[in-house]
Design a protein around this motif. Structure first.
Motif, mmCIF file in Angstrom:
data_model
loop_
_atom_site.group_PDB
_atom_site.id
_atom_site.type_symbol
_atom_site.label_atom_id
_atom_site.label_comp_id
_atom_site.label_asym_id
_atom_site.label_seq_id
_atom_site.Cartn_x
_atom_site.Cartn_y
_atom_site.Cartn_z
ATOM 1 N N PRO A 156 0.819 -1.220 0.000
ATOM 2 C CA PRO A 156 0.000 0.000 0.000
ATOM 3 C C PRO A 156 0.853 1.270 0.000
ATOM 4 N N LYS A 199 12.723 -0.950 4.121
ATOM 5 C CA LYS A 199 11.323 -1.016 3.689
ATOM 6 C C LYS A 199 11.172 -0.541 2.245
ATOM 7 N N VAL A 200 10.044 -0.903 1.656
ATOM 8 C CA VAL A 200 9.649 -0.336 0.357
ATOM 9 C C VAL A 200 8.470 0.591 0.626
ATOM 10 N N ASP A 227 10.533 5.971 2.009
ATOM 11 C CA ASP A 227 9.325 6.316 2.788
ATOM 12 C C ASP A 227 8.300 7.061 1.938
ATOM 13 N N SER A 258 5.607 8.724 2.636
ATOM 14 C CA SER A 258 5.193 10.081 3.035
ATOM 15 C C SER A 258 6.264 11.103 2.635
HETATM 16 N N1 LIG Z 1 6.529 4.352 6.621
HETATM 17 C C1 LIG Z 1 6.879 3.548 5.481
HETATM 18 C C2 LIG Z 1 6.292 2.160 5.650
HETATM 19 C C3 LIG Z 1 6.698 1.237 4.513
HETATM 20 C C4 LIG Z 1 6.460 -0.225 4.865
HETATM 21 O O1 LIG Z 1 6.173 -0.597 6.017
HETATM 22 N N2 LIG Z 1 6.573 -1.056 3.825
HETATM 23 C C5 LIG Z 1 6.487 -2.487 4.063
HETATM 24 C C6 LIG Z 1 5.856 -3.194 2.853
HETATM 25 S S1 LIG Z 1 4.151 -2.835 2.688
HETATM 26 C C7 LIG Z 1 7.891 -3.043 4.226
HETATM 27 O O2 LIG Z 1 8.769 -2.707 3.466
HETATM 28 N N3 LIG Z 1 8.085 -3.885 5.221
HETATM 29 C C8 LIG Z 1 9.356 -4.528 5.442
HETATM 30 C C9 LIG Z 1 9.850 -4.332 6.846
HETATM 31 O O3 LIG Z 1 9.132 -3.711 7.659
HETATM 32 O O4 LIG Z 1 10.931 -4.814 7.121
HETATM 33 C C10 LIG Z 1 6.369 4.231 4.206
HETATM 34 O O5 LIG Z 1 5.408 4.999 4.279
HETATM 35 O O6 LIG Z 1 6.972 4.017 3.133
#
Ligand SMILES: N[C@@H](CCC(=O)N[C@@H](CS)C(=O)NCC(=O)O)C(=O)O
Length: 212
Positions: free
Chosen positions: A11, A49-50, A62, A64
């Motif tokens: 998302p 993260k992505v 990120d 945002s």
């Molecule tokens: N605050 C981040 C959150 C991104 C996020 O949580 N992405 C997830 C995939 S939906 C992710 O990469 N999770 C891997 C992890 O937390 O290690 C944003 O807005 O980009």
């Protein structure tokens, strides 16, 4: 051309892709999975993260941060309200979605979509039932906030609608939809937001690639 790193089902990746589509910025998608990232990717996205956005030698993780950055590089159409109070409200709805909605609806998507497709495991429906129960008050909140508004903040489509709209795409991918009898404003709002060309094209692309 800029690159968005991250898989389309995220998302947060979708938030960035919708913002890019709304602003008419071309990009390529590099489908980095949010697990087992390479050291090279971790240098670009230190939280692991992505999404991460890359344009030449500039990188920014990120969703945002990326959308706020895009607003400066391509101000039109604006994705943040000009009015100070509405600007603040838009940021709050984005945060509400990225934290509270994501924590509650994300596990349903994880069980129904990620577990079978990535980990070859059956979904834990007990977790889904608990999270669906927990989602009720959140939907009540959004129903109340929407009242008779077309968009969440500032009288026009904004980052708030991108964030909320995006997390509910995953709710749909998990085989769920908002009960229009119980939450008529929220259901109508989501239908409207998801019908925008920016969202519609991605939803169609994703559904096709997932074999829905
Ligand atoms: N605050 C981040 C959150 C991104 C996020 O949580 N992405 C997830 C995939 S939906 C992710 O990469 N999770 C891997 C992890 O937390 O290690 C944003 O807005 O980009």
């Amino acid at each position: 051309m800029p690159v968005v790193h991250g898989v389309s089902a995220s998302p947060f990746v979708r938030k960035v892709r919708v913002a890019l589509a709304e602003k008419g910025i071309d990009y390529t998608l590099n489908p980095v999975m949010p697990i087992g990232q390479s050291p090279e990717y971790l240098r670009k996205s230190p939280l692991g993260k992505v999404p991460c956005y890359e344009d030449g030698d500039f990188t920014l993780p990120d969703s945002s941060c990326i959308i706020a950055y895009l607003e400066r590089t391509q101000p039109n159409p604006p994705l943040y309200p000009a009015d100070a109070q509405q600007f603040g409200r838009a940021l709050f709805y984005e945060e509400y979605s990225d934290s509270k909605l994501s924590e509650t609806l994300g596990p349903i998507f994880f069980q129904r979509f990620v577990q079978p497709r990535i980990f070859e495991k059956q979904p834990d429906e007990k977790i889904c039932r608990e999270k669906l129960e927990a989602a009720g008050p959140l939907f009540d909140y959004l129903e109340g906030e929407l009242a008779d508004r077309e968009y969440l903040a500032g009288g026009r489509f904004s980052v708030a609608d991108i964030a909320v709209g995006s997390i509910f795409v995953n709710f749909g991918h998990a085989g769920e939809k908002v009960d229009a009898k119980r939450w008529p404003r929220l259901a109508a709002y989501l239908a409207r937001i998801h019908a925008r060309p920016s969202f519609k094209a991605l939803i169609e692309e994703e559904r096709k690639s997932f074999g829905f």
